[in-house]
Design an enzyme around this catalytic site. Structure first.
Site, short mmCIF file in Angstrom:
data_model
loop_
_atom_site.label_atom_id
_atom_site.label_comp_id
_atom_site.label_asym_id
_atom_site.label_seq_id
_atom_site.Cartn_x
_atom_site.Cartn_y
_atom_site.Cartn_z
N ARG A 156 0.82 -1.29 -0.02
CA ARG A 156 -0.04 -0.12 0.05
C ARG A 156 1.09 1.21 -0.05
O ARG A 156 1.93 1.29 0.47
CB ARG A 156 -0.77 -0.01 1.29
CG ARG A 156 -1.63 -1.16 1.50
CD ARG A 156 -2.66 -0.99 2.78
NE ARG A 156 -3.51 -2.18 2.97
CZ ARG A 156 -3.30 -3.35 3.72
NH1 ARG A 156 -2.10 -3.48 4.03
NH2 ARG A 156 -4.19 -4.06 3.44
N LYS A 191 -2.16 -2.43 7.99
CA LYS A 191 -3.23 -1.79 8.67
C LYS A 191 -3.45 -2.65 9.99
O LYS A 191 -3.30 -3.80 10.25
CB LYS A 191 -4.52 -2.22 7.72
CG LYS A 191 -4.64 -1.08 6.57
CD LYS A 191 -5.99 -1.26 6.00
CE LYS A 191 -6.39 -0.37 4.83
NZ LYS A 191 -7.32 -0.52 3.87
N HIS A 270 -2.41 2.15 -5.69
CA HIS A 270 -3.28 0.85 -5.68
C HIS A 270 -3.52 -0.02 -6.85
O HIS A 270 -3.54 -1.04 -6.60
CB HIS A 270 -4.43 1.37 -5.13
CG HIS A 270 -4.99 0.55 -3.79
ND1 HIS A 270 -4.29 0.51 -2.82
CD2 HIS A 270 -5.74 -0.42 -3.61
CE1 HIS A 270 -4.72 -0.50 -1.77
NE2 HIS A 270 -5.75 -0.91 -2.26
N ARG A 273 -0.72 -2.42 -6.85
CA ARG A 273 -0.93 -3.34 -5.69
C ARG A 273 -2.09 -4.19 -6.56
O ARG A 273 -1.81 -5.61 -6.31
CB ARG A 273 -1.65 -2.77 -4.70
CG ARG A 273 -1.96 -3.69 -3.44
CD ARG A 273 -2.16 -2.78 -2.33
NE ARG A 273 -3.11 -3.49 -1.17
CZ ARG A 273 -2.56 -4.45 -0.39
NH1 ARG A 273 -1.25 -4.73 -0.11
NH2 ARG A 273 -3.52 -5.22 0.63
N HIS A 296 -4.22 -8.96 3.86
CA HIS A 296 -5.77 -8.96 4.09
C HIS A 296 -6.04 -9.65 5.27
O HIS A 296 -5.65 -10.95 5.38
CB HIS A 296 -6.35 -9.41 2.99
CG HIS A 296 -6.52 -8.47 1.85
ND1 HIS A 296 -6.71 -8.91 0.44
CD2 HIS A 296 -6.24 -7.15 1.79
CE1 HIS A 296 -6.60 -7.94 -0.33
NE2 HIS A 296 -6.32 -7.01 0.34
N TYR A 305 -10.13 -10.72 -6.52
CA TYR A 305 -8.90 -11.01 -7.47
C TYR A 305 -9.28 -12.38 -8.36
O TYR A 305 -8.84 -12.50 -9.45
CB TYR A 305 -7.43 -11.13 -7.03
CG TYR A 305 -7.24 -9.58 -6.23
CD1 TYR A 305 -6.98 -8.66 -7.39
CD2 TYR A 305 -7.27 -9.48 -5.02
CE1 TYR A 305 -6.59 -7.29 -6.79
CE2 TYR A 305 -6.70 -8.24 -4.33
CZ TYR A 305 -6.65 -7.25 -5.41
OH TYR A 305 -6.34 -5.86 -4.65
#
Length: 328
Positions: A156, A191, A270, A273, A296, A305
């Site tokens: 990210r 995150k 992004h 990514r 994730h 995806y």
């Protein structure tokens, strides 16, 4: 078809509410105008159904939402309209004119989640291998290293600008990541404070070594702030003035580089990514591995995806199979 006529009572109710939002809630004039358009739509729906605004029920609202959706209005657009109607009926309730808000439990149709935009493999390589002409070797080395990390490791943009040259107590306290060239890894702070190690590819490692050899040419300035100077000295990606790059700067540099490289669409961080995830999944078929690489928390986030991968396969089929081209 004749346009339904609003009753004088309904028109007066709408006018009173709009005066309320303009004067008491002090909404901007444009916002109040949009409220007016949405309430005009509500009043005409009600007039067409032969029902007064104060007598509208939940089943009416659901039917009108379905009509808007059938007419092509997006789920997001319907949700905004319903929000305006909900506020109007909440106000009617406070005036003692209705017993319950008919819009309270009505939700807009779900909007299909858009597929992430990813580059093709050739486009990604074209961007990574592009060099400024005549260019600035210092900026070119830095931007090339950023592209290689974003595309080669799926970072990210916040993770990218948070990278330090090497681990330190300051980096650990600040929750930042760093580059481990000997181990060919990127230690990422993602995150929710989650740390993960991402492999560093050969091309990315070479680009980073080239960048680090030139990086010291910038003058580290902290503006008299020792903490800022220390942060800049540790930052992997810095500007000409020696300060840590911002996300906005990365967006601008990437857009510029992609246009100079001749790509049809301006590229943002992004998108690289997404390209990383899509290309790894196309090659490996290992969704769990892609989830771990991206950091994730839930596999459902990564499953988008698989749709992107199927879209890629469908395009390949349409282009290659003789039976797929019957309509051309």
């Amino acid at each position: 078809m004749e346009t339904p006529t609003l009753s004088a009572d309904d028109a007066a109710l709408v006018a009173r509410y709009l005066a309320h939002v303009r004067v008491e809630k002090r909404l901007a004039e444009r916002t109040a105008t949009l409220y007016g358009l949405d309430l005009d739509k509500l009043a005409r729906f009600a007039a067409g159904a032969g029902v007064a605004l104060a007598a509208v029920q939940g089943h009416h609202v659901r039917h009108w939402a379905a009509r808007m959706h059938a007419a092509g209005r997006s789920g997001r657009g319907i949700a905004l309209i319903l929000s305006g109607w909900r506020g109007f009926y909440a106000w009617l309730g406070r005036q003692g004119l209705i017993a319950a808000n008919p819009v309270q439990d009505v939700r807009a149709p779900r909007q299909p989640r858009p597929l992430p935009k990813a580059l093709g493999v050739d486009e990604a390589v074209q961007l990574a291998e592009h060099a400024d002409e005549p260019g600035d070797p210092w900026l070119d080395a830095r931007d090339a290293a950023m592209v290689e990390l974003l595309y080669g490791s799926g970072l990210r943009v916040g993770e990218l600008i948070g990278l330090d040259v090497a681990p330190s107590d300051g980096a650990l306290r600040a929750g930042r990541g760093w580059i481990d060239l000997p181990a060919a890894e990127v230690q990422v702070q993602g995150k929710g404070g989650k740390r993960r190690a991402v492999p560093l590819g050969r091309q990315a490692a070479a680009a980073l070594r080239h960048w680090l050899a030139l990086r010291g040419e910038a003058q580290i300035r902290g503006g008299g702030d020792a903490a800022a100077a220390g942060d800049a000295a540790q930052a992997l990606f810095i500007g000409r003035r020696g300060t840590r790059l911002t996300a906005q700067s990365v967006w601008q540099r990437l857009k510029r580089r992609s246009l100079q490289a001749g790509l049809a669409t301006p590229v943002h961080p992004h998108m690289l990514r997404h390209s990383f995830a899509s290309h790894v999944l196309q090659s490996s078929g290992d969704l769990r591995a892609v989830q771990e690489l991206l950091g994730h928390a839930h596999i459902g986030t990564t499953q988008v995806y698989t749709r992107l991968d199927f879209q890629h396969l469908a395009r390949a089929y349409d282009a290659a199979h003789p039976r797929a081209r019957r309509g051309k």
